[in-house]
Design an enzyme around this catalytic site. Structure first.
Site, PDB file in Angstrom:
ATOM      1  N   ASP A  19      37.550  73.053  42.971  1.00 47.94           N
ATOM      2  CA  ASP A  19      38.045  74.444  42.629  1.00 47.94           C
ATOM      3  C   ASP A  19      39.456  74.079  41.624  1.00 47.94           C
ATOM      4  O   ASP A  19      40.476  73.360  42.086  1.00 47.94           O
ATOM      5  CB  ASP A  19      38.360  75.275  43.697  1.00 47.94           C
ATOM      6  CG  ASP A  19      37.061  75.611  44.300  1.00 47.94           C
ATOM      7  OD1 ASP A  19      36.206  75.831  43.708  1.00 47.94           O
ATOM      8  OD2 ASP A  19      36.992  75.651  45.647  1.00 47.94           O
ATOM      9  N   ASP A  48      38.569  66.772  42.881  1.00 49.00           N
ATOM     10  CA  ASP A  48      38.301  68.067  43.693  1.00 49.00           C
ATOM     11  C   ASP A  48      37.783  68.910  42.617  1.00 49.00           C
ATOM     12  O   ASP A  48      37.437  68.707  41.691  1.00 49.00           O
ATOM     13  CB  ASP A  48      39.852  68.559  43.789  1.00 49.00           C
ATOM     14  CG  ASP A  48      39.723  70.014  44.440  1.00 49.00           C
ATOM     15  OD1 ASP A  48      39.243  70.357  45.310  1.00 49.00           O
ATOM     16  OD2 ASP A  48      40.857  70.805  43.797  1.00 49.00           O
ATOM     17  N   ASP A  93      44.543  69.879  42.491  1.00 55.06           N
ATOM     18  CA  ASP A  93      45.496  70.824  41.985  1.00 55.06           C
ATOM     19  C   ASP A  93      46.330  71.172  43.156  1.00 55.06           C
ATOM     20  O   ASP A  93      47.456  71.919  43.030  1.00 55.06           O
ATOM     21  CB  ASP A  93      44.856  72.231  41.430  1.00 55.06           C
ATOM     22  CG  ASP A  93      44.157  72.988  42.579  1.00 55.06           C
ATOM     23  OD1 ASP A  93      43.160  72.485  43.148  1.00 55.06           O
ATOM     24  OD2 ASP A  93      44.370  74.048  42.779  1.00 55.06           O
TER      25      ASP A  93
END
Lengths: 174, 174
Positions: free
Chosen positions: B9, B7, B133
């Protein structure tokens, strides 16, 4: 629910028509689809290949492509019994992101944009089927590749082929 | 070759730092990371949630995020023995496409852009591992989810967790 991944250009968006029209206008020619059977425009006009390839670098090129006949109706129908993702190799044309997104929102508003995928290498796609006009994307695809007919792939015999959206409907809903 | 999807961000791009700084500046507050343990900024400041969420609609928001410490070195190292894809839920912020693409080209130039994926629903990702996250992306992911620590996921105990890029290195290269 089985999942179908569907390419954009030459499958739901008529890339070819606009591209060929631009070429004919710019070079005062009258090429037709069958002139491109088994090949690509930039291959038969190598002396202007760079200029031809640059058409698609224009950020708005992809914004006003025509919708391929029957694609909206059939995808809407398929979306009742299959999970649909639109998977386009947009990374090959980074200027195209916004135009491609807006085009999908306009013409395929019944699909969630969370099911749009802008990628490059399509082996990253986790789906049961991939409908695409470019056989190279099937090489490492884990599901069933379905070749959507386009002039450049006319002589490929190594994949399941559909010639139009009515044949896609028949394949999945027969 | 096994494949790791990563990922952007809060994993390789420090979204959180810029977002919290913008909030503190705009509202003359001094919130710190630990104020957001187990929650989100827009949840603890519901009266201005709309304004907070709108920060990321600015097309350039994602362009100057800081690179997460160690991510470049470790991903470069991992790319020798794993296939690396960057998979970001960019469809949630359609204005961000160009900024995210340019950011990746600047900071992760050693990866091919054909291995960048802008998607929404990450169940479409075909990979052996997903470092993310947001636990919601693991739900239908077919491989091993690896939770990258961020304040909002601090109290999640249901996934393998890594706290930083050194721990990612240890997980894969131990």
């Amino acid at each position: 629910m089985k999942r179908i991944a569907i390419d954009m250009d030459e499958v739901i968006a008529d890339f070819h028509k606009k591209h060929l029209n631009m070429y004919n206008q710019n070079f005062n020619e009258e090429l037709i689809n069958s002139d491109l059977d088994g090949t690509r425009l930039w291959k038969i006009r190598p002396q202007v290949a760079e200029e031809i390839l640059a058409y698609v670098d224009e950020p708005t090129f992809f914004r006003d492509l025509e919708v391929m006949e029957g694609s909206q109706e059939v995808i809407k129908e398929l979306s009742k019994t299959f999970e649909i993702f639109i998977t386009t190799a947009a990374m090959e044309h980074p200027n195209s992101f916004t135009a491609k997104y807006e085009w999908l929102k306009e013409h395929f508003a019944f699909l969630s944009d969370l099911n749009f995928v802008f990628c490059g290498n399509k082996s990253i796609i986790n789906a049961d089927y991939l409908i695409d006009d470019s056989p190279r994307h099937f090489k490492d695809f884990k599901g069933q590749g379905i070749l959507f007919s386009a002039p450049h792939n006319k002589y490929r015999t190594d994949y399941v082929r559909v010639n139009n959206w009515e044949e896609v409907r028949m394949y999945f809903l027969k």
